[in-house]
Motif scaffolding. Structure first.
Motif, PDB file in Angstrom:
ATOM      1  N   LEU A 292      -3.033  -1.061  10.259  1.00 43.32           N
ATOM      2  CA  LEU A 292      -2.832  -2.013   9.168  1.00 43.32           C
ATOM      3  C   LEU A 292      -1.431  -1.863   8.589  1.00 43.32           C
ATOM      4  CD1 LEU A 292      -4.181  -4.198   7.431  1.00 43.32           C
ATOM      5  CD2 LEU A 292      -4.931  -2.385   5.894  1.00 43.32           C
ATOM      6  N   ILE A 293      -0.692  -2.973   8.567  1.00 44.54           N
ATOM      7  CA  ILE A 293       0.659  -3.005   8.004  1.00 44.54           C
ATOM      8  C   ILE A 293       0.589  -3.669   6.635  1.00 44.54           C
ATOM      9  CG2 ILE A 293       3.001  -3.892   8.289  1.00 44.54           C
ATOM     10  CD1 ILE A 293       2.496  -3.889  11.332  1.00 44.54           C
ATOM     11  N   LEU A 294       1.018  -2.968   5.610  1.00 41.94           N
ATOM     12  CA  LEU A 294       0.988  -3.505   4.255  1.00 41.94           C
ATOM     13  C   LEU A 294       2.392  -3.972   3.904  1.00 41.94           C
ATOM     14  CD1 LEU A 294      -1.186  -3.879   2.110  1.00 41.94           C
ATOM     15  CD2 LEU A 294      -0.397  -1.782   1.043  1.00 41.94           C
ATOM     16  N   ASP A 295       2.611  -5.277   4.027  1.00 40.28           N
ATOM     17  CA  ASP A 295       3.923  -5.891   3.819  1.00 40.28           C
ATOM     18  C   ASP A 295       4.029  -6.374   2.375  1.00 40.28           C
ATOM     19  OD1 ASP A 295       6.270  -7.344   3.882  1.00 40.28           O
ATOM     20  OD2 ASP A 295       5.391  -9.052   4.951  1.00 40.28           O
ATOM     21  N   ALA A 296       4.514  -5.496   1.507  1.00 41.67           N
ATOM     22  CA  ALA A 296       4.701  -5.840   0.094  1.00 41.67           C
ATOM     23  C   ALA A 296       5.786  -4.926  -0.457  1.00 41.67           C
ATOM     24  CB  ALA A 296       3.400  -5.671  -0.683  1.00 41.67           C
ATOM     25  N   MET A 297       6.211  -5.187  -1.693  1.00 38.31           N
ATOM     26  CA  MET A 297       7.253  -4.333  -2.271  1.00 38.31           C
ATOM     27  C   MET A 297       6.769  -2.901  -2.425  1.00 38.31           C
ATOM     28  SD  MET A 297       9.179  -6.532  -5.201  1.00 38.31           S
ATOM     29  CE  MET A 297       7.644  -7.131  -5.900  1.00 38.31           C
ATOM     30  N   ASN A 298       5.530  -2.740  -2.916  1.00 34.92           N
ATOM     31  CA  ASN A 298       4.967  -1.400  -3.142  1.00 34.92           C
ATOM     32  C   ASN A 298       5.987  -0.516  -3.853  1.00 34.92           C
ATOM     33  OD1 ASN A 298       2.548  -2.091  -1.724  1.00 34.92           O
ATOM     34  ND2 ASN A 298       3.666  -1.832   0.189  1.00 34.92           N
ATOM     35  N   TYR A 299       6.553  -1.063  -4.922  1.00 28.94           N
ATOM     36  CA  TYR A 299       7.689  -0.419  -5.578  1.00 28.94           C
ATOM     37  C   TYR A 299       7.279   0.651  -6.589  1.00 28.94           C
ATOM     38  CZ  TYR A 299       6.855  -3.298  -9.763  1.00 28.94           C
ATOM     39  OH  TYR A 299       6.306  -3.877 -10.871  1.00 28.94           O
TER      40      TYR A 299
END
Length: 299
Positions: A83-90
């Motif tokens: 699973l690739i979590l493509d978000a800023m996750n800042y």
């Protein structure tokens, strides 16, 4: 199987890198030389979940958006998925939360840090034509608040940094991390607390009360001689204990019973950190209370 968390400034190219990585991973899984388990590669992103860029203007709106991303991640995470979590996750706290969820699911983890300068991000954001650009003031705020991942902390490791000057992602290293890396076991902070059965409180109170009454009856019959004793708690349950050679008063037993019930009631209502199944059967409670009485009665 694995969780790959992307992180980076808004409009830094994370989605392009995620698509590059997805293509590499799928190519390897379809290769004739691959002999591992059957896996699928999935991507979760704000766009996939129809989360508007507008939510980042307001912290109250952003919080449920992150919750939606986290819930979707939990739903898709599994032994058959990369699973690739493509978000800023800042926010480092949010990355840690996802790391804990991954450990609970017993999957491998890694972080991909997509690097671009603030000026480049602003330039690329202004050039977007897909109606998914950030408002300039929101972009500035997110860049200012960004908490950079670090290879020194366990929830960001292993960390792969991809600068804007690189043509591609380090697919070989990431592939090795998600297929051969160490699967960290769940710890006390990530495991669900086992709960007691609904009738545990009743069993605790009833069994301890019955044992006090039985012990007083047996002592009266024996004249307070002490020694080994067998108490009949129910037709199928008996408790064995050894008493001191003296007369034990009802007030002593009532005090011990209150202490015993108070301690174990807290374990029932709040849960317990004991590993494995917790036994709250009548037989188990009787055995625990007998041990408690033996250990707390003074000769």
């Amino acid at each position: 199987m694995a969780l790959i968390t992307f992180s980076g400034f808004p409009s830094s190219g994370k989605t392009r890198r995620a698509q590059q990585l997805k293509a590499h991973l799928e190519s390897r899984l379809q290769d004739s030389n691959y002999s591992g388990p059957k896996l699928k590669v999935s991507i979760i992103s704000d766009d996939e979940l129809n989360i508007s860029r507008e939510v980042y203007k307001d912290g109250r709106a952003e919080k449920p958006a992150r919750a939606a991303l986290f819930t979707a991640m939990q739903r898709q995470l599994g032994q058959d998925t990369i699973l690739i979590l493509d978000a800023m996750n800042y926010i480092k706290g949010f990355r840690y939360q996802m790391y804990c969820a991954a450990r609970e699911m017993k999957v491998r983890v890694c972080t991909v840090f997509v690097v671009a300068t603030p000026d480049l991000c602003k330039e690329w954001n202004a050039a977007r034509e897909d109606e998914r650009a950030y408002a300039p003031e929101v972009l500035d705020s997110l860049i200012f608040r960004y908490e950079e991942p670090s290879s020194m902390v366990r929830w960001d490791s292993p960390l792969f940094t991809v600068p804007w000057t690189d043509e591609d992602v380090p697919a070989d290293d990431i592939w090795k991390a998600v297929t051969e890396g160490i699967v960290k076991p769940p710890n006390a902070g990530t495991q669900a607390v086992p709960k007691a059965p609904t009738d545990a409180l009743r069993t605790l109170e009833h069994t301890s009360t019955t044992m006090v009454a039985a012990l007083m009856a047996e002592q009266s019959a024996s004249g307070g001689l002490g020694g080994p004793l067998t108490l009949t708690v129910s037709p199928t349950v008996k408790a064995h204990l050894t008493l001191p050679a003296r007369n034990i008063t009802l007030s002593e037993l009532q005090r011990l019973k209150r202490q015993f019930v108070t301690v174990h009631k807290k374990a029932i209502t709040l849960g317990t950190i004991e590993k494995g199944a917790v036994d709250w059967s009548e037989e188990s409670v009787a055995e625990k209370f007998a041990t408690y009485i033996e250990g707390n009665l003074k000769a």
